[in-house]
Design an enzyme around this catalytic site. Structure first.
Site, PDB file in Angstrom:
ATOM      1  N   ASP A 171      11.470  -6.500   6.144  1.00  0.00           N
ATOM      2  CA  ASP A 171      10.690  -7.649   6.593  1.00  0.00           C
ATOM      3  C   ASP A 171      11.652  -8.825   6.804  1.00  0.00           C
ATOM      4  O   ASP A 171      12.857  -8.703   6.599  1.00  0.00           O
ATOM      5  CB  ASP A 171       9.566  -7.965   5.607  1.00  0.00           C
ATOM      6  CG  ASP A 171      10.086  -8.390   4.253  1.00  0.00           C
ATOM      7  OD1 ASP A 171      11.313  -8.515   4.088  1.00  0.00           O
ATOM      8  OD2 ASP A 171       9.270  -8.598   3.345  1.00  0.00           O
ATOM      9  N   SER A 172      11.114  -9.958   7.203  1.00  0.00           N
ATOM     10  CA  SER A 172      11.981 -11.065   7.626  1.00  0.00           C
ATOM     11  C   SER A 172      12.348 -12.003   6.497  1.00  0.00           C
ATOM     12  O   SER A 172      13.209 -12.864   6.653  1.00  0.00           O
ATOM     13  CB  SER A 172      11.255 -11.884   8.690  1.00  0.00           C
ATOM     14  OG  SER A 172      10.166 -12.569   8.080  1.00  0.00           O
ATOM     15  N   GLY A 173      11.674 -11.867   5.369  1.00  0.00           N
ATOM     16  CA  GLY A 173      11.845 -12.829   4.291  1.00  0.00           C
ATOM     17  C   GLY A 173      10.797 -13.926   4.336  1.00  0.00           C
ATOM     18  O   GLY A 173      10.587 -14.640   3.352  1.00  0.00           O
ATOM     19  N   GLY A 174      10.134 -14.065   5.473  1.00  0.00           N
ATOM     20  CA  GLY A 174       9.177 -15.153   5.637  1.00  0.00           C
ATOM     21  C   GLY A 174       8.052 -15.109   4.624  1.00  0.00           C
ATOM     22  O   GLY A 174       7.742 -16.113   3.976  1.00  0.00           O
ATOM     23  N   PHE A 175       7.462 -13.944   4.461  1.00  0.00           N
ATOM     24  CA  PHE A 175       6.310 -13.837   3.575  1.00  0.00           C
ATOM     25  C   PHE A 175       6.655 -14.272   2.155  1.00  0.00           C
ATOM     26  O   PHE A 175       5.905 -15.023   1.526  1.00  0.00           O
ATOM     27  CB  PHE A 175       5.764 -12.403   3.587  1.00  0.00           C
ATOM     28  CG  PHE A 175       4.500 -12.248   2.810  1.00  0.00           C
ATOM     29  CD1 PHE A 175       3.275 -12.628   3.354  1.00  0.00           C
ATOM     30  CD2 PHE A 175       4.506 -11.739   1.521  1.00  0.00           C
ATOM     31  CE1 PHE A 175       2.099 -12.498   2.625  1.00  0.00           C
ATOM     32  CE2 PHE A 175       3.345 -11.606   0.786  1.00  0.00           C
ATOM     33  CZ  PHE A 175       2.133 -11.982   1.348  1.00  0.00           C
TER      34      PHE A 175
ATOM     35  N   ASP B 146       8.560 -15.283  10.600  1.00  0.00           N
ATOM     36  CA  ASP B 146       7.308 -15.916  11.020  1.00  0.00           C
ATOM     37  C   ASP B 146       6.757 -16.772   9.896  1.00  0.00           C
ATOM     38  O   ASP B 146       7.292 -16.787   8.789  1.00  0.00           O
ATOM     39  CB  ASP B 146       6.275 -14.839  11.401  1.00  0.00           C
ATOM     40  CG  ASP B 146       5.886 -13.991  10.195  1.00  0.00           C
ATOM     41  OD1 ASP B 146       6.739 -13.815   9.289  1.00  0.00           O
ATOM     42  OD2 ASP B 146       4.749 -13.503  10.142  1.00  0.00           O
TER      43      ASP B 146
ATOM     44  N   GLN C   6       0.361 -13.777  14.821  1.00  0.00           N
ATOM     45  CA  GLN C   6      -0.411 -14.539  13.845  1.00  0.00           C
ATOM     46  C   GLN C   6      -1.690 -15.045  14.526  1.00  0.00           C
ATOM     47  O   GLN C   6      -2.047 -14.582  15.591  1.00  0.00           O
ATOM     48  CB  GLN C   6       0.439 -15.697  13.296  1.00  0.00           C
ATOM     49  CG  GLN C   6       1.624 -15.238  12.437  1.00  0.00           C
ATOM     50  CD  GLN C   6       1.187 -14.642  11.097  1.00  0.00           C
ATOM     51  OE1 GLN C   6       0.024 -14.760  10.698  1.00  0.00           O
ATOM     52  NE2 GLN C   6       2.115 -13.972  10.423  1.00  0.00           N
TER      53      GLN C   6
ATOM     54  N   GLY D 167      -0.543 -11.926   8.920  1.00  0.00           N
ATOM     55  CA  GLY D 167      -1.605 -12.847   8.521  1.00  0.00           C
ATOM     56  C   GLY D 167      -2.886 -12.161   8.095  1.00  0.00           C
ATOM     57  O   GLY D 167      -3.929 -12.800   7.993  1.00  0.00           O
TER      58      GLY D 167
ATOM     59  N   ASP E  52       2.065  -0.795   5.503  1.00  0.00           N
ATOM     60  CA  ASP E  52       2.812  -0.812   4.234  1.00  0.00           C
ATOM     61  C   ASP E  52       1.986  -1.562   3.229  1.00  0.00           C
ATOM     62  O   ASP E  52       1.144  -2.397   3.598  1.00  0.00           O
ATOM     63  CB  ASP E  52       4.140  -1.559   4.389  1.00  0.00           C
ATOM     64  CG  ASP E  52       3.917  -3.063   4.327  1.00  0.00           C
ATOM     65  OD1 ASP E  52       3.437  -3.625   5.333  1.00  0.00           O
ATOM     66  OD2 ASP E  52       4.181  -3.688   3.275  1.00  0.00           O
TER      67      ASP E  52
ATOM     68  N   CYS F 262      -4.047  18.030  -6.409  1.00  0.00           N
ATOM     69  CA  CYS F 262      -2.773  17.459  -5.959  1.00  0.00           C
ATOM     70  C   CYS F 262      -1.607  18.395  -6.253  1.00  0.00           C
ATOM     71  O   CYS F 262      -1.609  19.137  -7.245  1.00  0.00           O
ATOM     72  CB  CYS F 262      -2.552  16.110  -6.654  1.00  0.00           C
ATOM     73  SG  CYS F 262      -1.042  15.269  -6.135  1.00  0.00           S
TER      74      CYS F 262
ATOM     75  N   CYS G 277       1.655  17.211  -6.459  1.00  0.00           N
ATOM     76  CA  CYS G 277       2.844  16.413  -6.801  1.00  0.00           C
ATOM     77  C   CYS G 277       3.470  16.877  -8.113  1.00  0.00           C
ATOM     78  O   CYS G 277       2.870  17.628  -8.880  1.00  0.00           O
ATOM     79  CB  CYS G 277       2.498  14.919  -6.872  1.00  0.00           C
ATOM     80  SG  CYS G 277       1.753  14.389  -8.426  1.00  0.00           S
TER      81      CYS G 277
ATOM     82  N   CYS H 190       1.342  16.155 -11.185  1.00  0.00           N
ATOM     83  CA  CYS H 190       0.161  17.004 -11.358  1.00  0.00           C
ATOM     84  C   CYS H 190       0.522  18.461 -11.637  1.00  0.00           C
ATOM     85  O   CYS H 190      -0.250  19.186 -12.261  1.00  0.00           O
ATOM     86  CB  CYS H 190      -0.748  16.894 -10.138  1.00  0.00           C
ATOM     87  SG  CYS H 190      -1.555  15.275 -10.048  1.00  0.00           S
TER      88      CYS H 190
ATOM     89  N   HIS I  45       2.497  10.241  -8.137  1.00  0.00           N
ATOM     90  CA  HIS I  45       1.174  10.758  -7.769  1.00  0.00           C
ATOM     91  C   HIS I  45       0.502   9.908  -6.695  1.00  0.00           C
ATOM     92  O   HIS I  45       0.001  10.440  -5.707  1.00  0.00           O
ATOM     93  CB  HIS I  45       0.248  10.862  -8.981  1.00  0.00           C
ATOM     94  CG  HIS I  45      -1.135  11.195  -8.573  1.00  0.00           C
ATOM     95  ND1 HIS I  45      -1.499  12.468  -8.153  1.00  0.00           N
ATOM     96  CD2 HIS I  45      -2.228  10.424  -8.390  1.00  0.00           C
ATOM     97  CE1 HIS I  45      -2.757  12.452  -7.765  1.00  0.00           C
ATOM     98  NE2 HIS I  45      -3.225  11.218  -7.899  1.00  0.00           N
TER      99      HIS I  45
END
Lengths: 391, 391
Positions: free
Chosen positions: A96-100, A150, A196, A223, A273, A311, A313, A316, A342
């Site tokens: 990501d850009s770091g903005g968040f 952003d 946005q 956003g 994500d 499952c 995994c 499990c 899991h």
């Protein structure tokens, strides 16, 4: 024909919805979409090794520029040969850009036309982030997909604030695009623009159109997942996704519950994500085919069955709810590791079934069955799109 | 011929020392001796999965009765089908008696002839441990090797205290032996007696002789690694090990640094355990062929080589010192996991080389080379046995 034409191939359009199945071709291999990306904030998906990420079936992971910029520093990662080498992950990465994080974690933010001055949430040290710096840091990290710097507002936000934020995001997107072209690695790193506009359809349109002019390799819907009800999330997707260039991948940032993944895919989203499935896991709550389970609870102290009998995994196949509960109660980190494995495996299998349903034009049946059975057990109900303010 | 005759086979006596190479035949497979046992205090070796323990080459692990008795409770483990099933570890397990933790961790201890009354270090709840209860709990846990409930004093201790403690340990050992025979699983679980006697050779002799009368399947040297200098440790081993029955395995409790492992093996010890290598690892310090490294230190921020270029462990094959340092600094548990894997693998490879040296009658050369090269780099010097008080 540009470098990024054809890097994303849509292989099937589901006939009943806007969903599509495709492939992203990156320098670190192919990603089948729709895809869920686990989050490795600090160059590691918390509690997991790269080997375990392979085992759960993760195709691509996300890492956070803000965190890596502060520790260990992007220069260290660059000297290591980039993030892939540094963390020994050989599949694609998105940063990501770091903005968040600048807007949500850092202290004493001061936004100027140029960028954002802030203090580190760790030691109070002062930093100044600009679109150009975000691009330089992300170039040093060397992810396959990088994001424009952003401004992301919380929900709800006043119209005038959102409008100013859209204008700023577009200006910054132009500067990111230029920096990427001139000082970046535009042949190997795909830069995504971020739309946005909050819950205002006309501002979403304006943002999408302004960004489309720059012809990014991909587009994100930003956003959302910032506190709004699910009905707003899907209503914004309803108006925003159709505005995004059809031939480019579309990434919905911050969404990761099975219900909203399904709704987003239905509406034409290709990538998502979220930290929620891994964070939930560390707090002892897991998704299962029989519903949500907080395995820390006393009810599981003598439950010698697996987290989820359906499952496959590592957790499990080998361990009981009683053992995992014990580990969580006594703070053995293996407990959080097993619940994380899991939950990620649960989501990966969910995505596999979802991709299959898209490719076989069975999305309405899949969706109906989900809300009738597994999703109902998990407490999910179909969100009702809420009316949005007219432009 | 008793059930336990022949369960331990000595296959070679090193010609220059008292060292021996052998095999322990347990219900969960064969253990090659001399062996180092990693400690899984709460039914997990901290930060590791059973799969990783296999990978580092652990043959047998130790788990703590006191901790498991408090959480999750031995009854829960019994219902799970025993400790092996509960923690999904299919190789041998040794449980201690709980005595050491009762005397070192618990509060408000009150020793009576019958046992020890104490308060849990977790919630202050009151408990009463007796030899019979320790046997019952260890039967429920179901380890391959179980230990007598003993009293372990700190160093130094007055002669009259040690003498009373030896008397109590022998009385309790008789009760443990009886409970094991009458209410235990004496065909599947090997009960070890524990020789006490502090640094007093005549009390060690008395303790060893009294225990030998009970013909235990194995014998431990207790009351060492409790704060005494290394010169006292080896001096006590010099006088104690020859007193132990030659055909039974000999276990030195709480010893785990390479130098003392080597000295103990030289003197005829077959088994050892220690939390130190795993605890050190979690604090960011690792053993390497080039010396001890505290990888948390700033010096390693840009060191892109492995922890130890001579090591074949998962950490050394995939990750750099710089990455592991980063993980430790930002509290990602993967960091502690990687250092733990490395330290345990280091010790396992050390034990493999040591067993080889014993089998090939090369122990003096091995010892000399160790103190000249690798051991010197690690800061170890050969301990000089200290004179002990005459009896």
């Amino acid at each position: 024909m540009g470098r990024w034409d054809g890097w994303f191939t849509v292989e099937h359009h589901e006939v009943h919805s806007h969903a599509r199945a495709g492939r992203l071709h990156t320098p670190h291999g192919v990603v089948e979409t729709p895809v869920f990306m686990p989050v490795g904030t600090q160059a590691a998906v918390k509690t997991l090794s790269p080997h375990e990420l392979h085992q759960v079936g993760a195709q691509i992971i996300l890492s956070n520029t803000y965190h890596l910029y502060l520790r260990p520093g992007s220069q260290v990662v660059a000297e290591a040969g980039g993030l892939h080498r540094f963390m020994a992950w050989d599949r694609p990465i998105l940063t990501d850009s770091g903005g968040f994080q600048v807007f949500s974690l850092a202290a004493l933010r001061q936004v100027t036309g140029d960028g954002v001055r802030f203090r580190s949430h760790l030691d109070g040290s002062e930093h100044f982030f600009t679109p150009e710096l975000s691009m330089a840091v992300q170039r040093d990290l060397g992810a396959d997909i990088i994001m424009c710097f952003d401004e992301c507002l919380a929900y709800p936000a006043r119209r005038d604030e959102v409008e100013a934020s859209v204008e700023r995001t577009t200006r910054w997107a132009r500067r990111c695009h230029r920096a990427w072209q001139e000082d970046g690695d535009p042949d190997r790193q795909a830069l995504f623009g971020i739309v946005q506009g909050g819950a205002y359809p006309d501002l979403r349109r304006r943002s999408a159109e302004e960004l489309a002019e720059l012809d990014f390799p991909g587009y994100a819907v930003g956003g959302l997942s910032v506190g709004e009800p699910a009905g707003v999330t899907v209503a914004v997707l309803d108006v925003t996704v159709p505005l995004l260039p059809a031939g480019r991948p579309r990434y919905l940032m911050g969404v990761g519950t099975p219900d909203l993944i399904l709704e987003a895919v239905w509406r034409g989203i290709d990538m998502m994500d979220c930290v929620l499935p891994t964070r939930m896991a560390r707090h002892g709550t897991v998704y299962t085919s029989q519903g949500r389970i907080t395995v820390r609870n006393a009810a599981y102290a003598r439950d010698f069955g697996p987290l989820d009998p359906a499952c496959d995994c590592y957790a499990c196949r080998h361990f009981s709810r009683a053992y995992i509960r014990h580990l969580l109660k006594v703070n053995e980190t293996l407990g959080m590791r097993l619940t994380t494995i899991h939950n990620l495996r649960y989501l990966q299998r969910f995505m596999e079934r979802l991709r299959q349903a898209v490719r076989e034009d069975r999305l309405p049946e899949f969706r109906a069955a989900f809300y009738r059975e597994e999703g109902a057990a998990l407490g999910f109900r179909p969100p009702e799109p809420e009316p949005l303010p007219a432009g």
